[in-house]
Structure formats: C-alpha cells, structure tokens
Design an enzyme around this catalytic site. Structure first.
Site, PDB file in Angstrom:
ATOM      1  N   GLN A 110      44.834  30.751  22.775  1.00 51.78           N
ATOM      2  CA  GLN A 110      45.742  30.156  23.725  1.00 51.78           C
ATOM      3  C   GLN A 110      45.040  28.758  23.964  1.00 51.78           C
ATOM      4  O   GLN A 110      44.069  28.598  23.908  1.00 51.78           O
ATOM      5  CB  GLN A 110      45.712  31.115  25.064  1.00 51.78           C
ATOM      6  CG  GLN A 110      46.250  32.265  25.130  1.00 51.78           C
ATOM      7  CD  GLN A 110      46.339  32.910  26.485  1.00 51.78           C
ATOM      8  OE1 GLN A 110      46.242  32.164  27.366  1.00 51.78           O
ATOM      9  NE2 GLN A 110      46.331  34.187  26.589  1.00 51.78           N
ATOM     10  N   GLY A 111      45.932  27.718  24.133  1.00 50.88           N
ATOM     11  CA  GLY A 111      45.418  26.400  24.559  1.00 50.88           C
ATOM     12  C   GLY A 111      45.920  25.853  25.850  1.00 50.88           C
ATOM     13  O   GLY A 111      46.615  24.943  25.842  1.00 50.88           O
ATOM     14  N   SER A 149      41.207  31.542  24.753  1.00 48.78           N
ATOM     15  CA  SER A 149      40.914  32.883  24.345  1.00 48.78           C
ATOM     16  C   SER A 149      41.339  33.057  22.996  1.00 48.78           C
ATOM     17  O   SER A 149      42.261  32.649  22.353  1.00 48.78           O
ATOM     18  CB  SER A 149      42.186  33.817  25.076  1.00 48.78           C
ATOM     19  OG  SER A 149      41.750  33.816  26.589  1.00 48.78           O
ATOM     20  N   GLU A 208      53.016  36.871  30.107  1.00 46.01           N
ATOM     21  CA  GLU A 208      51.639  37.274  30.311  1.00 46.01           C
ATOM     22  C   GLU A 208      51.314  37.870  31.562  1.00 46.01           C
ATOM     23  O   GLU A 208      50.679  38.868  31.784  1.00 46.01           O
ATOM     24  CB  GLU A 208      50.935  35.863  30.225  1.00 46.01           C
ATOM     25  CG  GLU A 208      49.442  36.292  30.288  1.00 46.01           C
ATOM     26  CD  GLU A 208      48.584  34.740  30.152  1.00 46.01           C
ATOM     27  OE1 GLU A 208      48.972  33.704  30.698  1.00 46.01           O
ATOM     28  OE2 GLU A 208      47.225  35.020  29.660  1.00 46.01           O
ATOM     29  N   ASN A 239      45.021  35.230  40.788  1.00 48.38           N
ATOM     30  CA  ASN A 239      45.797  35.859  41.766  1.00 48.38           C
ATOM     31  C   ASN A 239      46.222  34.926  42.910  1.00 48.38           C
ATOM     32  O   ASN A 239      47.403  35.397  43.774  1.00 48.38           O
ATOM     33  CB  ASN A 239      44.897  37.087  42.287  1.00 48.38           C
ATOM     34  CG  ASN A 239      45.192  38.167  41.124  1.00 48.38           C
ATOM     35  OD1 ASN A 239      45.590  37.814  39.915  1.00 48.38           O
ATOM     36  ND2 ASN A 239      44.801  39.376  41.383  1.00 48.38           N
ATOM     37  N   GLU A 240      45.311  34.013  43.448  1.00 45.91           N
ATOM     38  CA  GLU A 240      45.609  33.189  44.669  1.00 45.91           C
ATOM     39  C   GLU A 240      46.774  32.416  44.337  1.00 45.91           C
ATOM     40  O   GLU A 240      47.936  32.329  45.153  1.00 45.91           O
ATOM     41  CB  GLU A 240      44.507  32.328  44.853  1.00 45.91           C
ATOM     42  CG  GLU A 240      43.196  33.008  45.419  1.00 45.91           C
ATOM     43  CD  GLU A 240      42.613  34.008  44.472  1.00 45.91           C
ATOM     44  OE1 GLU A 240      42.526  33.718  43.416  1.00 45.91           O
ATOM     45  OE2 GLU A 240      41.788  34.947  45.287  1.00 45.91           O
TER      46      GLU A 240
END
Lengths: 386, 350
Positions: free
Chosen positions: A125-126, A160, A243, A369-370
């Site tokens: 992932q970028g 990642s 995702e 999650n915020e």
C-alpha cells in the site's frame, strides 16, 4: 429469509474443505514480515492458485472461479477453519484487485489481475505520507506528466508489505497547483524501477511489516494510471471501502479467534477472574453478530443493493472486537501473556501476544476509528459538519 | 441462503410505521399516562385492523397467519414510537401460546384477540409481576411447571407503579386448581420455554426501535442546539458518542433478526439465539439511553422533554422477559459446552 445452505453451496464447502485438508501446510509458516516467511507465503499462494482457489469470486479469466459472494464467505470459513496461512498479497487481492475490477481498463485487468491472483506480483500500500495519514487529502508526492510517462517524486510511509513487495499502489498529485482532494491520481508503481528506495520499518512486533518508500524522478508509463487523471480520490475511496468493509476482514477470522478464546478459557476456567466468563461469551456472541451481519450484507448485495458508508460501522466493530478478544486472552494467561511464540514456556499460547500486537493496529489502519466515527455521524446519522 | 427480508415484509413495516407515527405521538403517550388503565381500547382496535394484534393468529381465526420473521420488523416499529399497548404480552406471547394450546381456549379467545376485542396477559416464572393484567380478559399463568388459565375475576391484582408510566404491572394472587390447569408436564415446559423466548424476542425487537429513536432524537437535538456559536452536533466528542451507539445498534440487529427466524422455524438453538439477541439489543439501548441523555444535557433530564419516554421504555424492556444476566447464563451454557458448533462455519451449521 432462508438460513440454510443449498446443496450446491454444501458441495462447494465440501470440495474446498477436502482440498484445503490435503494442501494446507502442516507446520505454521514463519511471519510474512520476514524475508524467509514472505517467500514461504508466496509459495503457498502459488499452491492455492494452482488449485484454483487464489481468489474464488474473481472471473475465471483473471484467476478466479466466478464464485458469488456467498460462496466466497463459505470459502473463507473453510480457509480459516483449516488454519491456512495468512494471505501475503492481501493488499492486492482484497483491496487493489476489486478496485481494478471497478476502474481498470480491459488491458489493466488482463495485465494485473492474473499475476495478482498467482502472487507473482505482491502489492504494497502506498497511501500514507509523513503528513498524510488520516488526512489523506494532504498528499504531497507528485506525478508530473512527461509525454507518455509520469515522473514521480516524493515519499510514502507506513507502506504495508513495502519491505518485500514487488509493486506499490497509491495516490499522487498530478496537478501541482491543486489542493486537497482535487488533482490527485491513482498510480501503480513497480518497486524495482530506478529512483525507488525502500527502507523497511520495524512494526510493534519488531518485524519489518512497513516500509518508507522514497521516489526520486521515478518514471512510470501512463498506462499504469488507474482511473482518470485527477480522479484518484474517487478510486481510492472505493479501495478504502473494500478495506473497511467485507473483503479484507471476513468473519471467519474472528469466529476462529472466538473459538480459540473459548478453548483457552475452558483450560483456565478454574482460576479465571470474575467477569471473564461473561466477557468470553460476549466475544463469541459478537463474532456471531459480525458473521450474521456479513451474511445479511451479502444477501443484500446479491439482491442488487450497494453498500456505502456502512463499511465504517463494520470497521469499528471488527477492530474493537479483535482487540477485546486478545485483551481477554492475555488476562486469562496472566504472566504467560507476555511470552513470545518462541519462548520455552510459551507452549501454544505465544500466538496470543502476536495476535494482540497485530490487533492493536486495527483501530488505526484503514482510516482510524475516530475518522470512521466522524463518517458514521456525518454521513449515516446526518450530524452537522464542523 | 438469504438473510434478508422480503419486499412484502418491508412494505408491511412501512405501513405500520406510517400508522404508528400518526397515532402514537409523544402527546398521545403522555395523555395515556394520565388515564386509569394507561391503555386505549380504541387504539388497540385500530392496531388490530392493521394486523398487529392477530399477526401470529391463524387466518381461520381472523388473524394474519404470519410468523415471527414478519412480526419482528413490526415489533421494532412499536418500540420506535414507544407504544404502550400490549403488543408483547398479547400479540407476541399470548396469541401463539393459545394457538399452540389449541382446544376450547383457543376456540374461545383467538378470534376476539385477533380483532382487538380481547386482551390476554401471560404470567411467567422469570417475573414476579404480570404485565397488562389489569386490562386482561384472560390470564394465562405459568406456575410450578404447569400452565393455568383463569378469569381475572378469579384472581386478586395488586398494581405496582413502575418507573415507566406506560408500564402497568401487577402482583397476581390466585389459587391453582385442576379446573384452571390447562397444561402440565413436558407439554407445559415446552410452552413455557417457547413463551419466554417469544417474549424476549419481542422485547429485543422493541429495544432496537427504541434505541434507533433515542439516537435520532439526540441527532435532531444536537443539530439544532447551538453553543459557542455552532450546533453542538458538530463537535467530535458528541458525534463519537452517538456513532458508538449506532455501531452497537447495527450489530444487535442481525442477532435479533436471526432469533426471529429461529423462533419461527423452531431451530434447536432457538433459546440461545433469543438470548444473544436480548443481550445485544439491551446493551445497545442502555448505551443509547445514556448517550442520548448526555447529548441533550440538562433539558433531557426534565420530565417536560420527551426523551424519557424512550429511555424509560428501554429500561422496562431490558427488565422484561429476563435480564441480561439470565440470558448470558443460557449463552454460556451453550457456548462453553462441548456440543456447540463454535468457530468458522458454525453459525448456520456449515
């Protein structure tokens, strides 16, 4: 409402179960965040692909078997039930793959999807940059058009699988005058091009699951652009939806964690602290709720519905449940909860610590999650923006 | 495999929602609080006309002959408005109990029940009180593994004022006899078990509706109420607490819907499924009451504001047909037992 499997679905389950029973490695593979483990996982992906199980919901011509989403759920149940290895190319098959399916040209689909299914090309992932994490519209890396190439400059971070992957996907600013969400373009970048420097970053578990990727006058052909120039935000939102939503985190994973937690509790029930029994049972019930909700979503998708912001509800639920289950397991283990898998006294409990460290990343990745709570409040509940 | 409602089921839900929104306003609920019975026979008749009373009653007895999967969405709607009428006791529990019992009692009572002319209250061993006994035309009472049926005139009712002014419960004193006994032994035990499950399921469904209403009331209020020159709903702290309730609600929902299917089909794990639903819906609504009150601030703490209608209803439903402790015990016995299909693929018996 019909909560039973059809004979065809049962037959598919049996077929998958038999195949996995015969092929899943007997010994767990080393973590795919080590060089040796990465290659072992890639080998396993080749086996999976040879069996035709690399990505069952994809069309046959791209390496799948054209299964519908319900069959995919069944496959995932059997996959986790068999204790099969983690998917080293999850960024590719679960995130980028569906995005290419939606936004890719026929040539791009033919070029990228089969190699992705076979894990001949593993993806990193970028997304993030040093100043663009949750504020992803603040992307600064540029991709400036020069004839039939984009010339890329900038830095991606916390990529990642970046340490060992072959390719990277991400957004770049194609219009240097643009601001925020505008002027961004989704580009696929080979990591072996001149000008690419990869610096692995050790994660909380000490292994290089992340990398910093420096891009210095990297020339990428225009055909590596996914979607239209300047429309990268739209494409990236689709990927982010995959995702947060159902593709990456199939319920089987949490059902298996709940099962292991129940087993662990049974072994230690006599000395368990007050309240642990209820907590274990609640976790199991929540894993069931997650499974049921996924089946409900799939039923609706198969009937033609679309899912949107609901993926944010999903993401909060699974990430918090995963963390909670691991926290309770460590409570049950007491002093042994600090042991790494290789510790002489760890026995079979060391994986709980590993799982806990990984679960801690759940509320952060795929949009914190915020951020998800803001999305729920504004887009689902309709609360006013700041 | 299809875990979704049909077009018809959704349509019926919308019809009932429209009717309830018109008839069961906060003003109407407050007006009923002031009456002796707290119940409106006119409203109950209207509810019967849209099918709510006799939904589970066979068509041959003037009912709709539907099942719990049809009923669950409608229960949710009655919870959303905070309806006080005896949907749980009479429509969800007594009607199918009479239907299963059959015989003279069913013959005598099902039709008037379905058309809204009779109310039947059920006393069960998980509660020392009987809901709606004061307006009941027939009492069905479980005691010591037997089921008894009696006229309210043959019992002594002692009203017990409760937190929710719409809640009308009584201690019922009566003398069991061979004449009142209508089931015993294994048959009574099964009727008792399924009645408890039906009641808990209906409460769980109403809790979903109540929780959704609490969230919506809080969203409306915080979108209008200004402090520091902006709506307080634009503050992240306020957004996050309501978003958290929404997550709990949306993941209680599939448990409640699955429980409805399990009750309708007589699934072997019916009781566990109902317990999971009741626990999750209770938790969502309990967090919902706390956060909706907090979002309203002091105005929500007043009797004048409507918020407490759904807060009190949520607490009432949480305390009906088994508190979470009791349901968790059932879940634990199953999940920690050896026979449970736990783990990947276990949910639908893969």
């Amino acid at each position: 409402m019909d909560l039973t499997y059809t004979p065809a679905q049962q037959a598919f389950r049996t077929e998958v179960r038999d195949w996995l029973g015969a092929h899943v490695p007997k010994e767990p593979l080393a973590s795919f965040d080590t060089k040796e483990g990465f290659e072992a996982h890639r080998e396993w992906e080749h086996v999976l692909n040879d069996g035709g199980y690399a990505m069952v919901p994809w069309p046959v011509e791209y390496g799948g078997r054209g299964a519908n989403l319900l069959e995919w759920l069944i496959f995932e149940e059997e996959y986790y039930r068999a204790g099969a290895p983690k998917r080293v190319n999850q960024n590719g098959i679960f995130l980028l793959g569906p995005t290419i399916m939606e936004y890719g040209t026929p040539d791009q689909k033919a070029r990228f999807l089969p190699k992705m299914a076979a894990s001949e090309e593993v993806w990193a992932q970028g997304w993030s940059e040093p100043n663009a994490g949750s504020d992803m519209a603040n992307i600064q890396a540029t991709a400036i058009r020069d004839g039939d190439h984009y010339v890329i400059n900038g830095q991606k971070t916390w990529a990642s699988r970046g340490a060992y992957a072959d390719w990277l996907f991400g957004m770049f600013r194609t219009d240097p005058e643009s601001e925020r969400h505008r002027g961004l373009t989704f580009v696929l970048v080979p990591l072996d091009l001149p000008g690419v420097t990869v610096r692995p970053i050790a994660q909380l578990d000490g292994l290089p699951g992340f990398a910093e990727v420096f891009l210095d006058d990297v020339r990428v052909p225009v055909e590596n652009r996914l979607g239209d120039e300047g429309k990268g935000w739209q494409v990236a939102m689709a990927t982010a939806g995959f995702e947060r939503g159902l593709m990456l985190r199939s319920p089987a994973r949490f059902q298996e964690t709940a099962r292991r937690l129940i087993d662990l509790y049974r072994d230690h029930a006599a000395e368990a602290a007050p309240g642990v029994r209820e907590a274990v049972v609640d976790c199991w019930s929540q894993a069931e709720a997650y499974t049921l909700e996924t089946y409900r979503t799939v039923s609706r998708l198969l009937a033609g519905a679309k899912i949107g912001s609901e993926a944010s509800l999903n993401k909060i639920f699974w990430s918090e449940l995963d963390l909670r289950m691991h926290e309770i397991a460590l409570q049950i283990l007491e002093e042994r909860g600090q042991l790494l898998p290789g510790a002489p006294a760890a026995g079979d409990v060391g994986s709980w610590l590993d799982g806990y460290l990984f679960a801690l990343s759940g509320p952060i990745y795929a949009g914190t999650n915020e951020i998800q709570r803001n999305i729920i409040a504004e887009r689902i509940l309709g609360m006013p923006r700041a | 495999m299809n875990f979704d409602f049909t077009e018809d089921q959704r349509l019926l839900q919308e019809t009932v929602r429209g009717f309830l929104e018109g008839e069961c306003t906060p003003e109407a609920i407050r007006a009923l609080w002031e009456t002796d019975t707290g119940r409106s026979s006119a409203l109950w008749k209207q509810l019967a006309e849209v099918g709510l009373a006799g939904l589970l009653v066979p068509e041959s007895q003037e009912g709709m002959g539907l099942g719990e999967t049809d009923f669950v969405l409608l229960c949710e709607e009655t919870g959303r408005v905070g309806l006080a009428e005896p949907v749980v006791s009479t429509a969800a529990v007594a009607a199918p109990l009479l239907r299963d019992l059959g015989g003279e009692l069913a013959e005598r009572w099902l039709k008037p029940l379905a058309v809204g002319e009779a109310i039947v209250a059920v006393g069960h061993p998980w509660s020392p009180f009987v809901d709606d006994a004061h307006v009941a035309d027939l009492l069905l009472l479980f005691r010591d593994g037997e089921l008894h049926a009696l006229q309210p005139s043959d019992a002594t009712l002692e009203a017990q004022p409760a937190n929710d002014p719409a809640r009308r419960i009584a201690k019922v004193s009566w003398q069991p006899s061979a004449e009142t006994r209508v089931a015993e032994g294994a048959r009574a035990a099964e009727l008792e078990a399924v009645s408890l499950d039906r009641g808990a399921l209906a409460c769980a469904a109403q809790l979903l509706g109540a929780c959704d209403r609490l969230i919506n009331e809080a969203v409306d209020y915080t979108s209008q109420r200004q402090q520091f020159g902006v709506p307080i709903g634009s503050f992240q702290a306020v957004k996050h607490m309501l978003a958290n309730v929404k997550v709990k609600l949306e993941y209680a929902r599939p448990l409640v819907y699955r429980a409805a299917a399990s009750v309708a089909e007589g699934h072997p794990q019916r009781g566990v499924h109902v317990s999971m639903a009741k626990v999750a819906a209770t938790e969502a609504a309990e967090v919902g009451t706390r956060q909706a009150l907090q979002a309203h601030g002091a105005i929500g703490y007043t009797w004048e504001q409507d918020l407490h209608i759904w807060m009190r209803r949520s607490w009432t439903l949480a305390q009906s047909f088994g508190l979470s402790r009791r349901h968790r015990e059932r879940m634990a016995e199953f999940a920690l037992g050896d026979a449970a299909p736990i783990g990947a693929g276990g949910t639908f018996g893969g």
